[in-house]
Design an enzyme around this catalytic site. Structure first.
Site, PDB file in Angstrom:
ATOM      1  N   GLU A  95       5.401  -7.342  -8.392  1.00 48.67           N
ATOM      2  CA  GLU A  95       5.390  -5.928  -8.774  1.00 48.67           C
ATOM      3  C   GLU A  95       4.419  -5.163  -7.876  1.00 48.67           C
ATOM      4  O   GLU A  95       3.197  -5.200  -8.105  1.00 48.67           O
ATOM      5  CB  GLU A  95       4.923  -5.776 -10.225  1.00 48.67           C
ATOM      6  CG  GLU A  95       5.784  -6.482 -11.230  1.00 48.67           C
ATOM      7  CD  GLU A  95       5.639  -5.841 -12.617  1.00 48.67           C
ATOM      8  OE1 GLU A  95       6.653  -5.352 -13.123  1.00 48.67           O
ATOM      9  OE2 GLU A  95       4.528  -5.805 -13.156  1.00 48.67           O
TER      10      GLU A  95
ATOM     11  N   HIS B  60      -0.479  -8.967 -15.517  1.00 52.38           N
ATOM     12  CA  HIS B  60       0.157  -7.669 -15.250  1.00 52.38           C
ATOM     13  C   HIS B  60      -0.878  -6.733 -14.635  1.00 52.38           C
ATOM     14  O   HIS B  60      -2.049  -6.738 -15.021  1.00 52.38           O
ATOM     15  CB  HIS B  60       0.725  -7.071 -16.546  1.00 52.38           C
ATOM     16  CG  HIS B  60       1.605  -5.894 -16.270  1.00 52.38           C
ATOM     17  ND1 HIS B  60       1.096  -4.650 -15.982  1.00 52.38           N
ATOM     18  CD2 HIS B  60       2.952  -5.772 -16.197  1.00 52.38           C
ATOM     19  CE1 HIS B  60       2.095  -3.819 -15.747  1.00 52.38           C
ATOM     20  NE2 HIS B  60       3.231  -4.474 -15.874  1.00 52.38           N
TER      21      HIS B  60
ATOM     22  N   GLU C 121      -1.555  -3.749 -15.038  1.00 54.62           N
ATOM     23  CA  GLU C 121      -2.298  -2.884 -15.968  1.00 54.62           C
ATOM     24  C   GLU C 121      -3.421  -3.661 -16.652  1.00 54.62           C
ATOM     25  O   GLU C 121      -4.471  -3.092 -16.973  1.00 54.62           O
ATOM     26  CB  GLU C 121      -1.319  -2.273 -16.985  1.00 54.62           C
ATOM     27  CG  GLU C 121      -0.479  -1.176 -16.329  1.00 54.62           C
ATOM     28  CD  GLU C 121       0.933  -1.047 -16.859  1.00 54.62           C
ATOM     29  OE1 GLU C 121       1.217  -1.511 -17.974  1.00 54.62           O
ATOM     30  OE2 GLU C 121       1.776  -0.479 -16.126  1.00 54.62           O
TER      31      GLU C 121
ATOM     32  N   GLY D 216       9.876  -1.865 -17.022  1.00 51.23           N
ATOM     33  CA  GLY D 216       9.030  -1.150 -17.961  1.00 51.23           C
ATOM     34  C   GLY D 216       9.766   0.030 -18.561  1.00 51.23           C
ATOM     35  O   GLY D 216      10.523  -0.097 -19.520  1.00 51.23           O
ATOM     36  N   GLY D 217       9.583   1.196 -17.953  1.00 50.24           N
ATOM     37  CA  GLY D 217      10.111   2.448 -18.498  1.00 50.24           C
ATOM     38  C   GLY D 217      11.567   2.399 -18.921  1.00 50.24           C
ATOM     39  O   GLY D 217      11.924   2.837 -20.021  1.00 50.24           O
TER      40      GLY D 217
ATOM     41  N   GLY E 193       5.969   2.500 -12.591  1.00 50.66           N
ATOM     42  CA  GLY E 193       5.929   3.746 -13.351  1.00 50.66           C
ATOM     43  C   GLY E 193       5.904   4.991 -12.496  1.00 50.66           C
ATOM     44  O   GLY E 193       5.616   6.087 -12.982  1.00 50.66           O
TER      45      GLY E 193
ATOM     46  N   SER F 170       9.664   0.387 -11.339  1.00 49.30           N
ATOM     47  CA  SER F 170      10.618   1.506 -11.375  1.00 49.30           C
ATOM     48  C   SER F 170      12.078   1.070 -11.235  1.00 49.30           C
ATOM     49  O   SER F 170      12.882   1.787 -10.641  1.00 49.30           O
ATOM     50  CB  SER F 170      10.271   2.556 -10.316  1.00 49.30           C
ATOM     51  OG  SER F 170       9.006   3.135 -10.597  1.00 49.30           O
TER      52      SER F 170
ATOM     53  N   ASN G  68       9.574  -4.983 -20.607  1.00 47.91           N
ATOM     54  CA  ASN G  68       8.182  -4.886 -21.055  1.00 47.91           C
ATOM     55  C   ASN G  68       7.976  -3.494 -21.664  1.00 47.91           C
ATOM     56  O   ASN G  68       7.911  -2.509 -20.941  1.00 47.91           O
ATOM     57  CB  ASN G  68       7.250  -5.114 -19.855  1.00 47.91           C
ATOM     58  CG  ASN G  68       5.793  -4.907 -20.216  1.00 47.91           C
ATOM     59  OD1 ASN G  68       5.421  -4.843 -21.385  1.00 47.91           O
ATOM     60  ND2 ASN G  68       4.947  -4.810 -19.192  1.00 47.91           N
ATOM     61  N   TRP G  69       7.892  -3.464 -22.979  1.00 50.45           N
ATOM     62  CA  TRP G  69       7.778  -2.168 -23.662  1.00 50.45           C
ATOM     63  C   TRP G  69       6.380  -1.555 -23.534  1.00 50.45           C
ATOM     64  O   TRP G  69       6.168  -0.421 -23.932  1.00 50.45           O
ATOM     65  CB  TRP G  69       8.143  -2.327 -25.144  1.00 50.45           C
ATOM     66  CG  TRP G  69       9.593  -2.633 -25.391  1.00 50.45           C
ATOM     67  CD1 TRP G  69      10.575  -2.757 -24.452  1.00 50.45           C
ATOM     68  CD2 TRP G  69      10.229  -2.846 -26.660  1.00 50.45           C
ATOM     69  NE1 TRP G  69      11.783  -3.036 -25.059  1.00 50.45           N
ATOM     70  CE2 TRP G  69      11.597  -3.094 -26.418  1.00 50.45           C
ATOM     71  CE3 TRP G  69       9.782  -2.852 -27.983  1.00 50.45           C
ATOM     72  CZ2 TRP G  69      12.517  -3.349 -27.441  1.00 50.45           C
ATOM     73  CZ3 TRP G  69      10.676  -3.109 -29.011  1.00 50.45           C
ATOM     74  CH2 TRP G  69      12.040  -3.348 -28.732  1.00 50.45           C
ATOM     75  N   LYS G  70       5.435  -2.336 -23.029  1.00 53.17           N
ATOM     76  CA  LYS G  70       4.038  -1.857 -22.895  1.00 53.17           C
ATOM     77  C   LYS G  70       3.563  -1.314 -24.248  1.00 53.17           C
ATOM     78  O   LYS G  70       3.885  -1.904 -25.276  1.00 53.17           O
ATOM     79  CB  LYS G  70       3.937  -0.847 -21.747  1.00 53.17           C
ATOM     80  CG  LYS G  70       4.512  -1.428 -20.443  1.00 53.17           C
ATOM     81  CD  LYS G  70       4.208  -0.649 -19.202  1.00 53.17           C
ATOM     82  CE  LYS G  70       4.814  -1.359 -17.995  1.00 53.17           C
ATOM     83  NZ  LYS G  70       4.503  -0.722 -16.728  1.00 53.17           N
TER      84      LYS G  70
HETATM   85  O1  LIG Z   1       6.177  -4.591 -16.570  1.00 53.22           O
HETATM   86  C1  LIG Z   1       6.854  -3.763 -15.996  1.00 53.22           C
HETATM   87  C2  LIG Z   1       6.415  -3.124 -14.794  1.00 53.22           C
HETATM   88  O2  LIG Z   1       5.091  -2.719 -14.879  1.00 53.22           O
HETATM   89  C3  LIG Z   1       7.330  -2.063 -14.281  1.00 53.22           C
HETATM   90  O3  LIG Z   1       7.216  -0.886 -15.021  1.00 53.22           O
HETATM   91  P1  LIG Z   1       8.206   0.351 -14.661  1.00 53.22           P
HETATM   92  O4  LIG Z   1       9.587  -0.197 -14.704  1.00 53.22           O
HETATM   93  O5  LIG Z   1       7.939   1.363 -15.722  1.00 53.22           O
HETATM   94  O6  LIG Z   1       7.835   0.789 -13.297  1.00 53.22           O
END
Ligand SMILES: O=C[C@H](O)COP(=O)(O)O
Length: 283
Positions: free
Chosen positions: A197, A125, A127, A264-265, A203, A243, A28-30
């Site tokens: 999650e 999600h 967020e 994500g990150g 994050g 994470s 997920n590149w957000k």
């Molecule tokens: O969609 C992905 C999640 O929110 C995890 O994000 P993260 O890997 O940056 O903690």
């Protein structure tokens, strides 16, 4: 946890050989990266690394290997798909609105993302829940809309730090699963993926330890078993997100009830995400 050697050659066996549900790794590149050029570089770099990795899991044989999905921002979806599709990688949308069309400035409909080749859509999600007020009622409508358009929702659930401190993780997950999947049929559940999650792990660098995450995944299956039946509960793929890195993925994927990761990150780094996709199952 094993010690991870990122340079070690990867030996893969198919998930059927390992007697697992088909693993699914999602990036997920957000709201990243900043430009189309950067997005295409990332997609190209990721595919190049997968091609370099011997016996890689993302290639061609979707039935036998790990499924890989990328969630770029809307403007980049089409071009990223053009790059990654030839490697057997799918693309998805980070969210959709539940209405079909009309005066909803800034929103994107399920039909739109379907028409540019999305196979998956993230729903719920954290967020979106916290920053954009996505309620369980709305999330339920979105899940149903995604299914109506023949796509697959990845339903994200998980407790906040406060809920974790109150030790109500299971109650929160059960409530989200029951509300967000209300009215989804047993047949439709074949196309649903759940991502657990813990919000406090997203994050933050605080990855939930694998055993604890696995306990929650097992509990989610027990909730699904009551809502549907054992068949649904046991066949449902449940990802862990929060994470995830190359250092934590092998331990997570060694757990009985963790079937993949929502990353994500680390998915913004071609090398890290390629290593995550090529997790090494512990014996
Ligand atoms: O969609 C992905 C999640 O929110 C995890 O994000 P993260 O890997 O940056 O903690």
């Amino acid at each position: 946890f094993s010690t991870v050697n990122n340079n070690a050659p990867v030996t893969r066996r198919t998930y059927t050989e390992l007697n697992m549900r088909q693993p699914i790794m999602a990036g997920n590149w957000k709201m990243n990266p900043a430009t189309e050029a950067d997005a295409l570089n990332l997609a190209n770099g990721f595919c190049a690394l997968l091609n370099e990795m011997a016996d890689t899991c993302a290639m061609d044989d979707k039935e036998g290997c790990t499924e890989v999905v990328l969630f770029p921002p809307f403007p980049f979806i089409s071009k990223v798909k053009d790059i990654v599709a030839k490697n057997g990688i799918s693309v998805g949308a980070q969210q959709v609105y539940y209405e079909d069309k009309g005066a909803f400035t800034g929103s994107v409909a399920a039909s739109m993302v379907k028409s540019v080749g999305c196979e998956y859509v993230l729903c719920g999600h954290s967020e979106r829940r916290t920053l954009f007020s996505d309620s369980d009622v709305n999330i339920n409508s979105k899940v149903k809309k995604v299914l109506e358009f023949g796509m697959k929702p990845i339903l994200c659930i998980g407790e906040t730090q406060e809920e974790y401190d109150l030790k109500i993780t299971k109650e929160v997950c059960a409530m989200q699963v029951s509300k967000d999947l209300a009215g989804v049929s047993k047949q439709e559940m074949k196309n649903v993926v759940i991502a657990y999650e813990p919000v406090w792990a997203i994050g933050t660098g605080l990855v939930c330890d694998a055993e604890s995450a696995n306990e929650v995944h097992k509990y989610i299956r027990s909730v699904l078993s009551k809502m549907y039946d054992d068949e649904v509960a046991q066949s449902m793929r449940i990802q862990y997100g929060g994470s995830v890195t190359p250092d934590s993925v092998d331990g997570l994927m060694a757990m009985s009830d963790i079937d993949g990761c929502l990353v994500g990150g680390a998915s913004l780094y071609a090398d890290k995400f390629a290593r995550i996709v090529n997790f090494q199952p512990l014996e």
